[in-house]
Design a protein around this motif. Structure first.
Motif, PDB file in Angstrom:
ATOM      1  N   THR A  38      -0.664  11.161  -8.623  1.00  0.00           N
ATOM      2  CA  THR A  38      -1.343  12.456  -8.616  1.00  0.00           C
ATOM      3  C   THR A  38      -0.847  13.283  -9.801  1.00  0.00           C
ATOM      4  O   THR A  38       0.366  13.387 -10.035  1.00  0.00           O
ATOM      5  CB  THR A  38      -1.053  13.225  -7.312  1.00  0.00           C
ATOM      6  N   ASP A  39      -1.799  13.858 -10.558  1.00  0.00           N
ATOM      7  CA  ASP A  39      -1.395  14.676 -11.701  1.00  0.00           C
ATOM      8  C   ASP A  39      -1.462  16.171 -11.363  1.00  0.00           C
ATOM      9  O   ASP A  39      -1.841  16.559 -10.251  1.00  0.00           O
ATOM     10  CB  ASP A  39      -2.204  14.322 -12.947  1.00  0.00           C
ATOM     11  N   SER A  40      -1.085  17.007 -12.331  1.00  0.00           N
ATOM     12  CA  SER A  40      -0.992  18.450 -12.093  1.00  0.00           C
ATOM     13  C   SER A  40      -2.345  19.120 -11.924  1.00  0.00           C
ATOM     14  O   SER A  40      -2.403  20.288 -11.516  1.00  0.00           O
ATOM     15  CB  SER A  40      -0.215  19.112 -13.239  1.00  0.00           C
ATOM     16  N   ASP A  41      -3.438  18.411 -12.218  1.00  0.00           N
ATOM     17  CA  ASP A  41      -4.776  18.921 -11.927  1.00  0.00           C
ATOM     18  C   ASP A  41      -5.244  18.524 -10.540  1.00  0.00           C
ATOM     19  O   ASP A  41      -6.338  18.903 -10.118  1.00  0.00           O
ATOM     20  CB  ASP A  41      -5.787  18.380 -12.946  1.00  0.00           C
ATOM     21  N   GLY A  42      -4.446  17.729  -9.839  1.00  0.00           N
ATOM     22  CA  GLY A  42      -4.820  17.251  -8.515  1.00  0.00           C
ATOM     23  C   GLY A  42      -5.618  15.959  -8.530  1.00  0.00           C
ATOM     24  O   GLY A  42      -6.035  15.475  -7.470  1.00  0.00           O
ATOM     25  N   ALA A  43      -5.838  15.394  -9.704  1.00  0.00           N
ATOM     26  CA  ALA A  43      -6.558  14.120  -9.799  1.00  0.00           C
ATOM     27  C   ALA A  43      -5.655  12.989  -9.323  1.00  0.00           C
ATOM     28  O   ALA A  43      -4.439  13.018  -9.515  1.00  0.00           O
ATOM     29  CB  ALA A  43      -7.009  13.869 -11.232  1.00  0.00           C
ATOM     30  N   ILE A  44      -6.281  11.953  -8.718  1.00  0.00           N
ATOM     31  CA  ILE A  44      -5.532  10.860  -8.108  1.00  0.00           C
ATOM     32  C   ILE A  44      -6.033   9.522  -8.630  1.00  0.00           C
ATOM     33  O   ILE A  44      -7.241   9.299  -8.761  1.00  0.00           O
ATOM     34  CB  ILE A  44      -5.673  10.902  -6.569  1.00  0.00           C
ATOM     35  N   GLY A  45      -5.107   8.640  -8.950  1.00  0.00           N
ATOM     36  CA  GLY A  45      -5.442   7.274  -9.324  1.00  0.00           C
ATOM     37  C   GLY A  45      -4.720   6.297  -8.417  1.00  0.00           C
ATOM     38  O   GLY A  45      -3.553   6.501  -8.078  1.00  0.00           O
ATOM     39  N   ILE A  46      -5.417   5.231  -8.010  1.00  0.00           N
ATOM     40  CA  ILE A  46      -4.862   4.226  -7.102  1.00  0.00           C
ATOM     41  C   ILE A  46      -4.775   2.894  -7.833  1.00  0.00           C
ATOM     42  O   ILE A  46      -5.759   2.432  -8.435  1.00  0.00           O
ATOM     43  CB  ILE A  46      -5.737   4.036  -5.850  1.00  0.00           C
ATOM     44  N   GLY A  47      -3.603   2.269  -7.770  1.00  0.00           N
ATOM     45  CA  GLY A  47      -3.421   0.944  -8.340  1.00  0.00           C
ATOM     46  C   GLY A  47      -2.792   0.012  -7.322  1.00  0.00           C
ATOM     47  O   GLY A  47      -2.219   0.461  -6.327  1.00  0.00           O
ATOM     48  N   TYR A  48      -2.857  -1.287  -7.581  1.00  0.00           N
ATOM     49  CA  TYR A  48      -2.290  -2.254  -6.647  1.00  0.00           C
ATOM     50  C   TYR A  48      -2.029  -3.565  -7.364  1.00  0.00           C
ATOM     51  O   TYR A  48      -2.496  -3.801  -8.472  1.00  0.00           O
ATOM     52  CB  TYR A  48      -3.241  -2.487  -5.473  1.00  0.00           C
ATOM     53  N   SER A  49      -1.241  -4.416  -6.727  1.00  0.00           N
ATOM     54  CA  SER A  49      -1.079  -5.797  -7.170  1.00  0.00           C
ATOM     55  C   SER A  49      -0.932  -6.656  -5.923  1.00  0.00           C
ATOM     56  O   SER A  49      -1.358  -6.238  -4.844  1.00  0.00           O
ATOM     57  CB  SER A  49       0.095  -5.944  -8.150  1.00  0.00           C
ATOM     58  N   TYR A  50      -0.346  -7.832  -6.032  1.00  0.00           N
ATOM     59  CA  TYR A  50      -0.308  -8.696  -4.853  1.00  0.00           C
ATOM     60  C   TYR A  50       0.719  -9.805  -5.035  1.00  0.00           C
ATOM     61  O   TYR A  50       1.154 -10.111  -6.142  1.00  0.00           O
ATOM     62  CB  TYR A  50      -1.680  -9.335  -4.610  1.00  0.00           C
ATOM     63  N   THR A  51       1.108 -10.409  -3.918  1.00  0.00           N
ATOM     64  CA  THR A  51       1.802 -11.690  -3.927  1.00  0.00           C
ATOM     65  C   THR A  51       1.070 -12.590  -2.934  1.00  0.00           C
ATOM     66  O   THR A  51       0.179 -12.134  -2.205  1.00  0.00           O
ATOM     67  CB  THR A  51       3.283 -11.584  -3.497  1.00  0.00           C
ATOM     68  N   ILE A  52       1.460 -13.862  -2.884  1.00  0.00           N
ATOM     69  CA  ILE A  52       0.860 -14.758  -1.893  1.00  0.00           C
ATOM     70  C   ILE A  52       1.909 -15.218  -0.883  1.00  0.00           C
ATOM     71  O   ILE A  52       1.870 -16.339  -0.393  1.00  0.00           O
ATOM     72  CB  ILE A  52       0.156 -15.960  -2.545  1.00  0.00           C
ATOM     73  N   GLY A  53       2.845 -14.321  -0.559  1.00  0.00           N
ATOM     74  CA  GLY A  53       3.741 -14.642   0.526  1.00  0.00           C
ATOM     75  C   GLY A  53       5.177 -14.186   0.365  1.00  0.00           C
ATOM     76  O   GLY A  53       5.853 -13.921   1.351  1.00  0.00           O
ATOM     77  N   THR A  54       5.674 -14.078  -0.852  1.00  0.00           N
ATOM     78  CA  THR A  54       7.060 -13.658  -1.055  1.00  0.00           C
ATOM     79  C   THR A  54       7.153 -12.760  -2.285  1.00  0.00           C
ATOM     80  O   THR A  54       6.295 -12.811  -3.160  1.00  0.00           O
ATOM     81  CB  THR A  54       7.992 -14.863  -1.267  1.00  0.00           C
ATOM     82  N   GLY A  55       8.194 -11.965  -2.326  1.00  0.00           N
ATOM     83  CA  GLY A  55       8.463 -11.136  -3.501  1.00  0.00           C
ATOM     84  C   GLY A  55       8.000  -9.711  -3.403  1.00  0.00           C
ATOM     85  O   GLY A  55       8.333  -8.888  -4.269  1.00  0.00           O
ATOM     86  N   GLY A  56       7.244  -9.374  -2.384  1.00  0.00           N
ATOM     87  CA  GLY A  56       6.697  -8.027  -2.295  1.00  0.00           C
ATOM     88  C   GLY A  56       7.750  -6.940  -2.219  1.00  0.00           C
ATOM     89  O   GLY A  56       7.623  -5.875  -2.837  1.00  0.00           O
ATOM     90  N   ARG A  57       8.816  -7.193  -1.462  1.00  0.00           N
ATOM     91  CA  ARG A  57       9.870  -6.186  -1.341  1.00  0.00           C
ATOM     92  C   ARG A  57      10.610  -5.989  -2.664  1.00  0.00           C
ATOM     93  O   ARG A  57      11.078  -4.884  -2.968  1.00  0.00           O
ATOM     94  CB  ARG A  57      10.833  -6.571  -0.219  1.00  0.00           C
ATOM     95  N   SER A  58      10.705  -7.040  -3.463  1.00  0.00           N
ATOM     96  CA  SER A  58      11.333  -6.912  -4.782  1.00  0.00           C
ATOM     97  C   SER A  58      10.489  -6.031  -5.694  1.00  0.00           C
ATOM     98  O   SER A  58      11.021  -5.218  -6.464  1.00  0.00           O
ATOM     99  CB  SER A  58      11.525  -8.296  -5.409  1.00  0.00           C
TER     100      SER A  58
END
Length: 369
Positions: A38-58
């Motif tokens: 969220t920026d100072s104008d209130g605009a919001i951007g959403i991003g993501y990635s993925y794993t296939i079973g392990t590594g997400g917590r890292s």
């Protein structure tokens, strides 16, 4: 100057809706780190990635403790500068999957934010080369499926207008792989493309043998026949077969793709927007491939790749594996076997935030300001 004021991170854990197996693994889960800027104008951007079973917590730990704190106070429109600074911040762990997957979630969020502020869809903002991309399905081609099940799925997709399907190969006995391909080819005819994927399971000698088998069935490509870091063997294989060699899902930097392209070791690039580190480096790989007259057919993440494929002129195929159905209000638009990018400002992904919150991993939701 507009500044980044707030960053939220969380992770959703999505068990696959169907059993997914290939020659080296079975998909245990689909961890999905999500970044909300969220920026100072209130605009919001959403991003993501993925794993296939392990590594997400890292990934979540790297985001929380190293990368996200560097975002606060930055100009969100300076995407290239931010990407470079974050890469240098993690230079001791780059190049690698955890760092790239973490960078990607941030970079994708920044692109979403930029597109929304400029009121443009991603596919136009990033290039606007075309308004649709042909689909091929992988979701019915997994290694554990019988030849009859493969035929059933391929013919069903063909009836829906899909232009091709991918079949996983890598059985110990080559004749078992051949039986799978023969059944599908006889069922769909010659006007339907069949792709194959070895998932890095073969030696060079066995890959040559399997490639000779594939030539008889007019196969569209032989994907990841060898270890992804073995450029020399891919170069050797590419010179010995008429079947196009496809690589890219297990590569994490621009220089790795450059090496393959310079040595003519692959004729199809499958750059993955999460594993390469985001939209910023994805576009560079796509344009570099264009300079070598090589097609881009990205791996996975169809809900985002549909827009990136439509941004560049040398995209050829979009892989159909639904990922975000349980996290979105609407699915990617499909018409006559083509994926259609959204014309809404931003990535074009219609997030269902109530579902995201409900399915988030306990304790993963953090807010940094």
């Amino acid at each position: 100057m507009t500044e980044i004021e707030r960053v939220e991170i969380l992770m959703v854990d999505l068990p696959p809706k169907v059993k997914r197996t290939d020659a080296i693994q079975s998909f245990e889960s689909q961890e999905t780190p999500i970044v909300k800027i969220t920026d100072s104008d209130g605009a919001i951007g959403i991003g993501y990635s993925y794993t296939i079973g392990t590594g997400g917590r890292s990934i979540m730990s790297l985001l929380e403790h190293t990368l996200v704190p560097c975002l606060i106070g930055r100009d969100p429109m300076q995407i290239e500068q931010i990407w470079r600074d974050l890469l240098f911040k993690t230079h001791a762990t780059s190049v690698g999957a955890i760092t790239s997957l973490s960078l990607a979630a941030i970079d994708i969020a920044l692109w979403d934010l930029k597109c929304k502020k400029l009121n443009q869809p991603l596919w136009k903002m990033a290039g606007g080369a075309k308004d649709r991309i042909p689909l091929y399905s992988t979701e019915g081609g997994w290694l554990h499926l019988s030849p009859e099940e493969l035929v059933e799925d391929a013919t069903a997709r063909q009836a829906e207008g899909f232009k091709g399907a991918k079949i996983k190969i890598g059985h110990e006995i080559a004749a078992d792989d051949e039986a799978r391909l023969r059944g599908v080819r006889e069922a769909v005819g010659e006007q339907f493309e069949i792709m194959t994927d070895g998932n890095q399971s073969f030696s060079l000698s066995e890959a040559r043998r399997r490639a000779q088998l594939l030539e008889a069935y007019n196969i569209a490509w032989f994907e990841e026949p060898l270890r992804a870091d073995d450029v020399g063997s891919h170069e050797n294989l590419a010179r010995s077969t008429s079947v196009p060699i496809a690589v890219g899902e297990s590569m994490y930097s621009l220089s790795q793709f450059n090496e393959y392209l310079r040595r003519d070791a692959a004729s199809i690039v499958q750059v993955d927007v999460a594993r390469i580190g985001g939209i910023t480096p994805w576009l560079k790989v796509a344009h570099m491939a264009e300079a070598f007259n090589v097609s881009v057919c990205p791996h996975f993440l169809m809900e985002l790749h549909v827009s990136l494929c439509c941004a560049v002129p040398n995209s050829r195929w979009l892989e159909y594996i639904p990922q975000l159905d349980r996290l979105t209000n609407t699915s990617m638009k499909i018409a006559d076997g083509f994926g259609m990018p959204s014309n809404e400002a931003g990535l074009g992904i219609d997030w269902d935030f109530s579902a995201v919150e409900k399915l988030s991993v306990e304790g993963s939701h953090k807010v940094l300001t």
